[in-house]
Design a protein around this motif. Sequence first.
Motif, PDB file in Angstrom:
ATOM      1  N   TYR C  46       0.849  -1.187   0.000  1.00 36.04           N
ATOM      2  CA  TYR C  46       0.000   0.000   0.000  1.00 36.04           C
ATOM      3  C   TYR C  46       0.887   1.240   0.000  1.00 36.04           C
ATOM      4  CZ  TYR C  46      -3.972  -2.837   1.751  1.00 36.04           C
ATOM      5  OH  TYR C  46      -4.975  -3.745   1.918  1.00 36.04           O
ATOM      6  N   MET C  53       3.684   0.714   2.609  1.00 41.16           N
ATOM      7  CA  MET C  53       3.444  -0.217   3.693  1.00 41.16           C
ATOM      8  C   MET C  53       3.385  -1.610   3.076  1.00 41.16           C
ATOM      9  SD  MET C  53       0.839  -2.127   5.171  1.00 41.16           S
ATOM     10  CE  MET C  53      -0.826  -1.523   5.165  1.00 41.16           C
ATOM     11  N   THR C  86      -1.198  -7.162  13.316  1.00 45.97           N
ATOM     12  CA  THR C  86      -2.552  -6.667  13.047  1.00 45.97           C
ATOM     13  C   THR C  86      -3.621  -7.603  13.589  1.00 45.97           C
ATOM     14  OG1 THR C  86      -3.082  -7.777  10.965  1.00 45.97           O
ATOM     15  CG2 THR C  86      -1.602  -5.877  10.833  1.00 45.97           C
ATOM     16  N   THR C  87      -4.862  -7.127  13.525  1.00 44.84           N
ATOM     17  CA  THR C  87      -5.999  -7.940  13.953  1.00 44.84           C
ATOM     18  C   THR C  87      -6.264  -9.116  13.018  1.00 44.84           C
ATOM     19  OG1 THR C  87      -7.336  -6.284  12.833  1.00 44.84           O
ATOM     20  CG2 THR C  87      -7.296  -6.188  15.215  1.00 44.84           C
ATOM     21  N   ARG C 164     -15.059  -8.026  -3.766  1.00 43.36           N
ATOM     22  CA  ARG C 164     -14.364  -7.346  -2.677  1.00 43.36           C
ATOM     23  C   ARG C 164     -13.495  -8.371  -1.971  1.00 43.36           C
ATOM     24  NH1 ARG C 164     -12.028  -3.743  -1.021  1.00 43.36           N
ATOM     25  NH2 ARG C 164     -12.607  -2.053   0.365  1.00 43.36           N
ATOM     26  N   LYS C 165     -12.671  -7.887  -1.053  1.00 46.44           N
ATOM     27  CA  LYS C 165     -11.835  -8.779  -0.244  1.00 46.44           C
ATOM     28  C   LYS C 165     -12.650  -9.865   0.453  1.00 46.44           C
ATOM     29  CE  LYS C 165     -11.007  -5.172   2.818  1.00 46.44           C
ATOM     30  NZ  LYS C 165     -10.524  -4.573   4.060  1.00 46.44           N
ATOM     31  N   VAL C 182     -17.609 -12.621  12.517  1.00 43.87           N
ATOM     32  CA  VAL C 182     -17.468 -11.329  11.821  1.00 43.87           C
ATOM     33  C   VAL C 182     -16.552 -11.489  10.607  1.00 43.87           C
ATOM     34  CG1 VAL C 182     -18.037  -9.835  13.756  1.00 43.87           C
ATOM     35  CG2 VAL C 182     -15.662 -10.557  13.426  1.00 43.87           C
ATOM     36  N   GLY C 206     -19.101  -9.500   8.967  1.00 41.32           N
ATOM     37  CA  GLY C 206     -18.114  -8.508   8.543  1.00 41.32           C
ATOM     38  C   GLY C 206     -18.307  -7.229   9.318  1.00 41.32           C
ATOM     39  N   GLY C 208     -16.573  -3.029   9.078  1.00 37.12           N
ATOM     40  CA  GLY C 208     -16.639  -1.943   8.095  1.00 37.12           C
ATOM     41  C   GLY C 208     -17.878  -1.082   8.274  1.00 37.12           C
ATOM     42  N   ARG C 250     -19.283  -6.484  -0.342  1.00 35.11           N
ATOM     43  CA  ARG C 250     -18.912  -7.649   0.488  1.00 35.11           C
ATOM     44  C   ARG C 250     -20.039  -8.685   0.480  1.00 35.11           C
ATOM     45  NH1 ARG C 250     -14.770  -6.260   4.361  1.00 35.11           N
ATOM     46  NH2 ARG C 250     -14.893  -8.409   5.064  1.00 35.11           N
ATOM     47  N   GLN C 378      -3.860  -8.715  18.586  1.00 33.56           N
ATOM     48  CA  GLN C 378      -2.565  -8.039  18.433  1.00 33.56           C
ATOM     49  C   GLN C 378      -1.582  -8.359  19.551  1.00 33.56           C
ATOM     50  OE1 GLN C 378      -4.450  -3.964  17.782  1.00 33.56           O
ATOM     51  NE2 GLN C 378      -3.004  -4.021  16.092  1.00 33.56           N
ATOM     52  N   PRO C 417      -3.880   1.491  12.935  1.00 32.34           N
ATOM     53  CA  PRO C 417      -2.829   2.520  12.852  1.00 32.34           C
ATOM     54  C   PRO C 417      -3.387   3.950  12.870  1.00 32.34           C
ATOM     55  CG  PRO C 417      -2.476   0.815  11.214  1.00 32.34           C
ATOM     56  CD  PRO C 417      -3.820   0.562  11.801  1.00 32.34           C
ATOM     57  N   ASN C 461     -13.778   1.951   8.201  1.00 33.81           N
ATOM     58  CA  ASN C 461     -13.352   0.647   7.699  1.00 33.81           C
ATOM     59  C   ASN C 461     -13.196  -0.388   8.796  1.00 33.81           C
ATOM     60  OD1 ASN C 461     -13.314   1.185   4.948  1.00 33.81           O
ATOM     61  ND2 ASN C 461     -11.380   2.285   5.152  1.00 33.81           N
ATOM     62  N   ALA C 462     -13.022   0.060  10.012  1.00 33.07           N
ATOM     63  CA  ALA C 462     -13.123  -0.834  11.174  1.00 33.07           C
ATOM     64  C   ALA C 462     -11.993  -1.837  11.303  1.00 33.07           C
ATOM     65  CB  ALA C 462     -14.467  -1.550  11.173  1.00 33.07           C
ATOM     66  N   CYS C 463     -10.804  -1.465  10.854  1.00 34.78           N
ATOM     67  CA  CYS C 463      -9.661  -2.363  11.016  1.00 34.78           C
ATOM     68  C   CYS C 463      -9.395  -2.627  12.493  1.00 34.78           C
ATOM     69  CB  CYS C 463      -8.418  -1.771  10.371  1.00 34.78           C
ATOM     70  SG  CYS C 463      -8.672  -1.362   8.640  1.00 34.78           S
TER      71      CYS C 463
HETATM   72  C1  HEM Z   1      -2.751   0.906   7.178  1.00 38.06           C
HETATM   73  C2  HEM Z   1      -3.272   0.464   6.073  1.00 38.06           C
HETATM   74  C3  HEM Z   1      -4.655  -0.155   6.006  1.00 38.06           C
HETATM   75  C4  HEM Z   1      -5.553   0.113   5.047  1.00 38.06           C
HETATM   76  C5  HEM Z   1      -5.394   1.028   3.870  1.00 38.06           C
HETATM   77  C6  HEM Z   1      -6.724  -0.670   5.360  1.00 38.06           C
HETATM   78  C7  HEM Z   1      -7.888  -0.664   4.610  1.00 38.06           C
HETATM   79  C8  HEM Z   1      -9.053  -1.298   4.966  1.00 38.06           C
HETATM   80  C9  HEM Z   1     -10.328  -1.117   4.333  1.00 38.06           C
HETATM   81  C10 HEM Z   1     -10.595  -0.216   3.135  1.00 38.06           C
HETATM   82  C11 HEM Z   1     -11.233  -1.898   4.987  1.00 38.06           C
HETATM   83  C12 HEM Z   1     -12.735  -2.027   4.728  1.00 38.06           C
HETATM   84  C13 HEM Z   1     -13.006  -3.044   3.740  1.00 38.06           C
HETATM   85  C14 HEM Z   1     -14.461  -3.322   3.484  1.00 38.06           C
HETATM   86  O1  HEM Z   1     -15.296  -3.238   4.382  1.00 38.06           O
HETATM   87  O2  HEM Z   1     -14.768  -3.679   2.354  1.00 38.06           O
HETATM   88  C15 HEM Z   1     -10.508  -2.585   6.023  1.00 38.06           C
HETATM   89  C16 HEM Z   1     -11.069  -3.508   6.889  1.00 38.06           C
HETATM   90  C17 HEM Z   1     -10.345  -4.198   7.841  1.00 38.06           C
HETATM   91  N1  HEM Z   1      -8.992  -4.113   8.081  1.00 38.06           N
HETATM   92 FE1  HEM Z   1      -7.760  -2.743   7.283  1.00 38.06          FE
HETATM   93  N2  HEM Z   1      -6.501  -1.386   6.474  1.00 38.06           N
HETATM   94  C18 HEM Z   1      -5.248  -1.086   6.916  1.00 38.06           C
HETATM   95  C19 HEM Z   1      -4.637  -1.593   8.029  1.00 38.06           C
HETATM   96  C20 HEM Z   1      -5.166  -2.573   8.822  1.00 38.06           C
HETATM   97  C21 HEM Z   1      -4.584  -2.984  10.049  1.00 38.06           C
HETATM   98  C22 HEM Z   1      -3.291  -2.470  10.639  1.00 38.06           C
HETATM   99  C23 HEM Z   1      -5.392  -3.947  10.544  1.00 38.06           C
HETATM  100  C24 HEM Z   1      -5.273  -4.642  11.864  1.00 38.06           C
HETATM  101  C25 HEM Z   1      -4.927  -3.966  12.995  1.00 38.06           C
HETATM  102  C26 HEM Z   1      -6.458  -4.155   9.601  1.00 38.06           C
HETATM  103  C27 HEM Z   1      -7.483  -5.086   9.738  1.00 38.06           C
HETATM  104  C28 HEM Z   1      -8.695  -4.942   9.125  1.00 38.06           C
HETATM  105  C29 HEM Z   1      -9.885  -5.612   9.551  1.00 38.06           C
HETATM  106  C30 HEM Z   1      -9.968  -6.638  10.666  1.00 38.06           C
HETATM  107  C31 HEM Z   1     -10.922  -5.134   8.764  1.00 38.06           C
HETATM  108  C32 HEM Z   1     -12.380  -5.448   8.894  1.00 38.06           C
HETATM  109  C33 HEM Z   1     -12.787  -6.584   8.095  1.00 38.06           C
HETATM  110  C34 HEM Z   1     -14.235  -6.534   7.763  1.00 38.06           C
HETATM  111  O3  HEM Z   1     -14.754  -5.501   7.337  1.00 38.06           O
HETATM  112  O4  HEM Z   1     -14.882  -7.561   7.889  1.00 38.06           O
HETATM  113  N3  HEM Z   1      -6.297  -3.292   8.573  1.00 38.06           N
HETATM  114  N4  HEM Z   1      -9.194  -2.209   5.982  1.00 38.06           N
END
Ligand code: HEM
Lengths: 111, 172, 552
Positions: C46, C53, C86-87, C164-165, C182, C206, C208, C250, C378, C417, C461-463
Amino acid sequence: MAQHSRKGAQFQALTANRLADGIVVYLTSDNRWSESLQDADVAEGKEAGEALLARAQPTVDDNIVVEPYLFEIAREDGGIRAASVRETIRQAGPTVRLDLGKQAELPGVHR
Amino acid sequence: MQLIRNGEFVADDFATVGDEDALPDGAVIVSLERWQKERDALTARNTPLGVRLKSGQEPSAIAEDIDKLKVVALEFPVYRNGRAYSYARLLRERHGYKGEIRAVGNVLRDQFHFMVRCGFDALEVADNITPEIWAESVGAFSLSYQPATDGREPVLSLRQRLAARASAREAV
Amino acid sequence: MYRYDEFDYQIVNERVAQFRGQVARRLSGELTEDEFKPLRLMNGVYLQLHAYMLRVAIPYGTLSSKQLRMLAHIGRKYDRGYGHFTTRQNLQYNWPALKDMPDLLHDLATVEMHAIQTSGNCIRNVTSDQYAGAAKDEIEDPRIVSEIIRQWSTFHPEFSFLPRKFKIAVSGTPDDRAAIRVHDIGIQIVRDGKGAIGYEIYVGGGLGRTPMIGKKIADFVPKEDLLAYLEAIMRVYNMYGRRDNIYKARIKILVHEIGAEEMKRQVDAEFAEIRKTGALHLPAEEVARIQAYFAPPAYETLPDESTELNKAVLADRDFANWVKSNVAAHKVPGYAIVNISLKPIGGTPGDCSSDQMDAVADIAEKYSFDELRVTHEQNLTLADVRKKDLPAVHAALKAAGLATANINLITDQIACPGLDYCALANARSIPLAQQISERFSDLDRQHDIGELKINTSGCINACGHHHVGHIGILGVDKKGVEYYQVTLGGAADEKTAIGDIVGPAFTEEQIVDAIETIVTTYLSLRQPGERFIDTYRRTGIDPFKESLYATH
Ligand code: HEM
Ligand code: SF4
């Protein structure tokens, strides 16, 4: 393209990330890219901003930088300050690691 | 645009015609809508026929006509839209289609490998694609973990054969 | 743990070569950024605020000491001496240069690791239970099926351009530590009436923008049919998942729109067809081959009680506290599971320096059969430690600054982050977690409060899993100023729930006080034995609303 400037912003600078290593850089008045915001060329008003963006295009085409965009700045004590938290962090480094990023090399950039 | 068929760069012997266009002589590819509307007339022409399916037009729509078709062109409106990978597999594996499945639209070099594995045997590609690029892209991976349409033996069964050979050797 | 054979090596090495070519084409200008972006995103690269990253896959969170040492080495050589767990049980580097990426990936491949499918609209790294193999009530080690899924999903030609992912999680115990409800697909390992092992399948969970809890669509998929069943779900999703709107793409939205019943019907129909061909039938020999890699380590026969441990607990209060919160029961007598907190008071959740990685690798080598786990909360886990070694393990962790005794307590927070690193963020997450951690640093108070999970995300986005935190915090942006919205009552375990929004968002100045108000409200309401989440479930949101907003 990302939208990071306010509509009525008076002063703007142009930023991008360097292609090869991703480091944040700013367009200078002599069309180089500097790592320091203090070297950035400042555009006043909308048209000057667009001119700045246009000047960056050749280096984008030459694959020097990626994702250029304008952002709002304020002129302060002869220096340049980013208006948003986001751009402040971007020009300095993470607020949670003051030993890393540009703040480690360029003292006083953080806030 | 160039056409790659079974790995060879060939001249396209089919004309893709719009819904309002007059039909030229020879082989044509028409939309699903035109096919459904003019099926009898098109069949009566006695020239090779193809149908082009847009994303969202499922192979089941032509399942009964499959013997009449020499080409099914599946459209990638953008490379990110991967529905046609499933369509291609269904055409081959579910409907038993043996004719040409052609990838059309936004067909990028980094996807050739996946397309071939899903049963595409023809691709319409950009003019800057060379035979070298084709070979490199389609051959990016010499092994695959999962079975697909191309009949390539998945790693899992390579392992089993290896194990069987090893135990056969032990038995000797 | 799983070891690559010649085939696995070849696939990963070919991937490194392919990506090396792609990076070279980008740097030479043959590829534009628009053309390159999807390619780098297929490989976990990214562009963030400060730099690139890279996300490295840690399949189902399991690492050998050797692999962790390589991660440490990469942190020093290509990054700035640390990484972020990460999670999703992965590791992220925040500063690698694009031009170094191919060499970095080459180094990773030497220890059987990669960044394949750590981003992009494909099947992502499969996550699982950090106690796999060591948990008392485990039906089967979830890593066996996780590895089978990893292989099947790697470069799957049909499912690399999904709407989507796509995230899959597996749990092998009734207690769910993998948050399977989830995930896009959650797999619960179960046993049927005859003792056969199979899988209960949840789909459409999920987080987000639109959080959803997964719906069960199968009670028991037999082992040999698992891949056929998964392929059926994926095909239905690939054909019918929405592609017109990224926020509705999704599988959770598809399941929501057509209903779980209809989803089940379509999947069952597709499954019946796929099953007929037999191509995805999973041979018992292959399962056995992979299972052998996860065979129990050579446990010693030990008494369950350890006098060394008992003595040390009495002698050293720090140690006793650490045992109380960070050590969990093991299925084998005389052994324990050790959780290593990556949440020091005032620290960044999930960050780990290269030196600390080396230290943990040494400890794992010496005391836990050379292997460790990353948790979705984490933290790190040493799954197989002799009870009598616990004092030595504690001392070694302490020397590395890794002996924080707070697992499952209020300072054991999840945080993404946020705006300190992430280009998508609205607000910072880490500083918030740090302030909360400092506010509640008193350990006696933490124990008094008991189990409480605070999860923070810097945007929708709920990371940071904020929806499923007992207390969830979401960063929002109001005209360039950071605000924080609070949810209560979320949970990610077998009683998964999405938190309820408590009211208007708080400013950065107010938010830590607001958390304190929530905690004191809970303490005043709780009945004996109740955790925060129990009290919340009993009283509902009203008393919390009242104490938060009545005074303002
Ligand atoms: C720093 C760069 C990151 C970017 C650009 C990023 C981007 C995204 C985006 C766009 C989504 C939403 C996707 C969707 O709902 O379709 C997402 C969800 C998620 N990301 Fe990240 N993320 C990043 C870092 C992380 C980190 C560090 C973690 C863990 C600590 C993480 C874990 C997750 C999780 C668990 C979800 C939720 C999954 C879900 O919606 O079911 N991500 N991320
Ligand atoms: S939740 Fe938002 S801010 Fe946090 S890492 Fe994910 S995308 Fe970035």
